[in-house]
Design a protein around this motif. Structure first.
Motif, short mmCIF file in Angstrom:
data_model
loop_
_atom_site.label_atom_id
_atom_site.label_comp_id
_atom_site.label_asym_id
_atom_site.label_seq_id
_atom_site.Cartn_x
_atom_site.Cartn_y
_atom_site.Cartn_z
N ASP A 1 91.61 27.54 152.87
CA ASP A 1 90.99 28.87 152.78
C ASP A 1 92.00 29.96 153.17
N TRP A 2 92.75 29.68 154.24
CA TRP A 2 93.74 30.67 154.68
C TRP A 2 94.82 30.87 153.61
N TRP B 1 92.11 23.63 165.62
CA TRP B 1 92.66 22.99 164.41
C TRP B 1 92.84 21.49 164.59
N GLN B 2 93.24 21.06 165.79
CA GLN B 2 93.47 19.63 165.98
C GLN B 2 92.17 18.82 165.93
N ASP B 3 91.12 19.40 166.49
CA ASP B 3 89.82 18.72 166.40
C ASP B 3 89.40 18.58 164.94
N ARG B 4 89.61 19.63 164.18
CA ARG B 4 89.23 19.59 162.75
C ARG B 4 90.07 18.56 162.00
N PHE B 5 91.37 18.61 162.23
CA PHE B 5 92.23 17.62 161.56
C PHE B 5 91.79 16.21 161.92
N ALA B 6 91.44 16.01 163.18
CA ALA B 6 91.05 14.66 163.64
C ALA B 6 89.77 14.19 162.96
N ARG B 7 89.00 15.16 162.41
CA ARG B 7 87.82 14.79 161.62
C ARG B 7 88.13 14.75 160.12
N GLY B 8 89.37 15.02 159.78
CA GLY B 8 89.75 15.03 158.36
C GLY B 8 89.43 16.34 157.67
N ASP B 9 89.10 17.37 158.45
CA ASP B 9 88.74 18.66 157.86
C ASP B 9 89.98 19.55 157.78
N SER C 1 100.92 15.65 161.07
CA SER C 1 100.39 16.02 162.40
C SER C 1 99.72 14.80 163.03
N LYS C 2 99.84 14.71 164.33
CA LYS C 2 99.22 13.58 165.04
C LYS C 2 97.72 13.51 164.77
N ALA C 3 97.08 14.67 164.74
CA ALA C 3 95.62 14.69 164.62
C ALA C 3 95.17 14.16 163.25
N PHE C 4 95.78 14.68 162.19
CA PHE C 4 95.39 14.21 160.86
C PHE C 4 95.78 12.75 160.68
N ALA D 1 94.88 12.39 148.52
CA ALA D 1 94.88 13.61 147.72
C ALA D 1 93.53 14.31 147.79
N ALA D 2 92.45 13.52 147.66
CA ALA D 2 91.11 14.10 147.71
C ALA D 2 90.83 14.73 149.09
N MET D 3 91.24 14.03 150.16
CA MET D 3 91.05 14.59 151.51
C MET D 3 91.78 15.92 151.68
N LEU D 4 92.92 16.04 150.99
CA LEU D 4 93.71 17.28 151.09
C LEU D 4 93.20 18.34 150.11
N GLY D 5 92.12 18.05 149.41
CA GLY D 5 91.50 19.06 148.56
C GLY D 5 91.85 18.96 147.09
N PHE D 6 92.59 17.92 146.70
CA PHE D 6 92.91 17.76 145.28
C PHE D 6 91.64 17.36 144.53
N ASP D 7 91.35 18.07 143.44
CA ASP D 7 90.11 17.87 142.69
C ASP D 7 90.44 17.07 141.43
N PHE D 8 89.93 15.84 141.38
CA PHE D 8 90.25 14.99 140.23
C PHE D 8 89.52 15.41 138.95
#
Lengths: 500, 500
Positions: free
Chosen positions: B455-456, B441-449, B308-311, B218-225
């Motif tokens: 933002d979009w 996008w795939q490079d970013r996902f592969a870094r967890g970003d 996604s494969k990358a994430f 959840a935190a990686m996906l941007g959920f703020d505890f």
């Protein structure tokens, strides 16, 4: 026949459901809510409070009350109408501007106090507090004027919010009796306790095991986990509705007694709420009585059951099992540790014996303050004089552990303090009667059986809601009105004679 | 100047705060409440719902709406007034008796269904369900009549509750396109997947470690505890307000994927709610858009990011650490396991590819039912025919895994199902645009970003609330209205070509 009364029932049911919402939103705020919820929750609670106030004070309610008084009502319905009328009068006698001004002044004073207390900043506090006192005096005078002669002084009208039925005069008499005896008794008890060995609780106590133990304690005291929860909060408290009681305690890992005492205490509050009359659910007459009764229930569970030697003996066996480090201490050694008497600065840390003196001191100051016989700037000197005289404690210059220690005055909740001690008197008086009617009470406690206490309370207190006036209920239950002699005798029995 | 508009703002703020209360009372009911709270909570929620309905449909609101339409309002205020008017019309167009009758019939039917489904008792169910259909048809006809020509059919008027802005005709066109291609595509994918090895997840997975992993996800996906909680409930769900989002998942100890997919899904819902426009907080225009948008956000987080494969590659490394037994499976092996396509009976267990056929079947049946082109007793045959034709599944005589599997129809929530699949189409279309604008996008996902995705969405969806009509918002964000081609292409890319 009684259509106006029935309209009132519908309206009060609506108010009850709004209170249900505020109850559980409040619980969530204290126990579950993330920090980001503060502002939206405050906004929601404020709006629900406004809505509730509007629905209670709307002009149609006043008309229904007038007309219902002329309807053919049963005795029960008449008592119900009387309680509705009190709720309505209590809410409708203040102008909205005063409520708003006091809410703002109270919030400002309380918020600043949190830091000012840490800083021992009496002068800073006084700047905000004067306004709170001024508005509370206005409130008290308006409430007195609206009381139809029920309240002799402005302070009586604030007492009415928390101690309704126990007047300033009556409370003053009780407190005078305690004042006459307790300070000397405290000294005798200290002297007596010097001669006994007392253990020091040290060690690290696993919090998850403590939680198991507290759950067991609540269940032993009759708390039903199908109709309630026990959670953790910064300050122990109890809230909920019939069928869903939420109690909270707090844990430390260097100590275990405080969580247990708090769990017993809050179980008493919750048991009272659970036992309220089902047939009056949702109406004012079905609500719990004043805080002098509510606190008597929690104190009975904490001081009369949990702290009794017999129950403690039974419970210690369980504790030895769940917290094996405690096996080095006998139940007698733990009981002595739990019952140490020691005068101190802080009310919430005070023992059963010195606690009333903390309350009497506050009562004397706040009643003088509200009745314009004292000014806010005179509080520190009065506080110190009384602490010296009642408990031999010097608080000069120490505001943070003196007159700035409590939250109650910061938002103008004057009139609340006496209920702690009148509650203590009531709890002892109720328990005295229970003991008389159950001579084998110690044997039962020693087996962990406290159901007969709950049965007595259900029959004499819980099921009555607000049906009777408070002292009539106490008289019916115990044969007399609140009488401080029972408390004083209990203190002698437990603390000088170590009887139970 | 705009005093009627301001009165409306005050009233809608009051409604918003009542909804706040109902939101958190509902969360508490699902997550915290003991069994004994059921009846008092149901009573409280019913009374708050009545109160909210009365406050929304009171005659003064209609007058303020009329008069506000003649006031000098900004473009924003005009859009705000439009949304207020819709909420008001939606609530005021039904007589109280019909609402009451439908609530009772729905509650009765749903309650009995819980056992009847287990018993495969279609005839028993039908006895209650006919009344729900009858009252839902009445509701639909009244809503259509009040729509001022916006709704072409009664069913359109129920769609308006969940899919407002996406008409029956528009949804029908999208679904026709899917129907024309998906059944054959499903067969090709099954054929393709036969050639690849797929692991079986077996073992016992510590639930407390799974909880740590889900919190991390959840935190990686941007959920703020700080502005939300992740808890456990029987069925995963998401609720809350700006600043306090509550999401729930559920755990099994023989499997770990479902809790993760649910957490990703609910994080999408919660992120949308957290990103709604602050300046419109408390007003209808500041609320989330229809369920076709809401579901697109949850599905984007679940199917486009998490699956996604990358994430998945990035996340699997974390999983290997927190659940060491999973180290025997590579991220590629897990991805293949997560993306198995298999036609089955049950909608909620269906994969991304077959899911739309479950929805289309329900859509065709419920629209015919509400528009009086089919009767309730004809449902099982229609269900079986369509399951055979769309997915090759035989449901004859198997009501419990056929037409009795969902809760939606039991209380008359007709018009909800299409939003699942229109939401899926929207999610793919949004993500297509995001990928085009972020070729790395795939490079970013592969870094967890995944921040660029948030933002979009913040810019193109979340911040707009209900300001734009739904297809205008989609057009502005992606250059065209909802178009099923993106979804079909995504299915081919992922499931035939195994691209991402």
């Amino acid at each position: 026949m009684s259509q106006n009364y029935h309209k009132l029932c519908q309206r009060f049911n609506r108010l009850f459901q709004l209170s249900h919402a505020m109850t559980f939103l409040g619980w969530d705020q204290a126990v579950m809510m993330p920090a980001g919820g503060n502002q939206p929750r405050a906004n929601a609670l404020a709006e629900l409070a406004s809505l509730r106030h509007e629905l209670l004070t709307a002009s149609d309610v006043g008309e229904w009350l007038d007309q219902a008084a002329r309807e053919s009502l049963s005795a029960n319905e008449q008592a119900s109408l009387r309680e509705m009328h009190r709720r309505w009068r209590r809410s409708s006698c203040l102008p909205a501007e005063l409520i708003h001004a006091k809410t703002l002044a109270g919030a400002k004073c309380e918020h600043a106090w949190r830091q000012q207390r840490l800083d021992n900043d009496w002068n800073g506090f006084l700047g905000n507090f004067r306004e709170v006192v001024k508005l509370s005096r206005e409130e008290a005078q308006l409430r007195q004027a609206a009381s139809g002669g029920e309240c002799d002084t402005p302070y009586d009208a604030l007492l009415d919010l928390y101690c309704r039925g126990d007047s300033n005069q009556f409370i003053g008499q009780c407190f005078d009796r305690l004042k006459a005896e307790l300070p000397a008794l405290v000294q005798r008890i200290i002297e007596h306790q010097r001669s006994r060995e007392t253990i020091q609780i040290t060690g690290t106590f696993d919090v998850s095991q403590q939680q198991v133990l507290n759950n067991k304690l609540a269940a032993m005291l009759g708390f039903d986990f199908n109709t309630g929860r026990l959670d953790v909060s910064t300050h122990p408290f109890s809230t909920g509705v019939r069928g869903d009681q939420r109690i909270c305690t707090r844990y430390r890992d260097d100590e275990f007694a405080q969580s247990l005492l708090a769990t017993a205490h809050e179980t008493g509050h919750a048991s009272y709420e659970s036992g309220l009359p089902e047939q009056w659910n949702g109406l004012p007459i079905g609500e719990s009585h004043n805080m002098c009764i509510h606190e008597s229930q929690s104190l009975l569970f904490e001081k009369q059951i949990f702290l009794s030697k017999a129950f403690n003996q039974h419970f210690t066996a369980l504790m030895h099992e769940k917290l094996p480090q405690t096996q080095i201490w006998s139940s007698e050694a733990l009981w002595r540790c739990y019952t140490v008497v020691e005068p101190g600065y802080i009310r919430v840390e005070a023992d059963e014996v010195t606690y009333p003196m903390h309350v009497i001191l506050r009562y004397e100051i706040e009643s003088a303050l509200i009745n314009c016989e004292m000014e806010a700037e005179d509080i520190p000197d009065a506080w110190n004089d009384k602490m010296q005289s009642y408990l031999g404690v010097d608080t000069r210059g120490n505001y943070k552990d003196g007159c700035m220690q409590d939250i109650h005055w910061t938002d103008g909740s004057f009139g609340y303090f006496p209920s702690y001690t009148i509650g203590a008197l009531n709890s002892v008086q109720f328990f005295h009667t229970i003991k008389q009617q159950n001579p084998d009470w110690q044997d039962r406690f020693a087996r962990g059986d406290i159901q007969f206490v709950r049965d007595w309370l259900q029959q004499h207190i819980w099921q009555h809601g607000c049906f009777m006036e408070v002292q009539d209920m106490i008289q019916a239950a115990t044969g007399q009105k609140t009488n401080p002699e029972f408390f004083l005798q209990h203190i002698r029995n437990r603390y000088l004679n170590e009887q139970y």
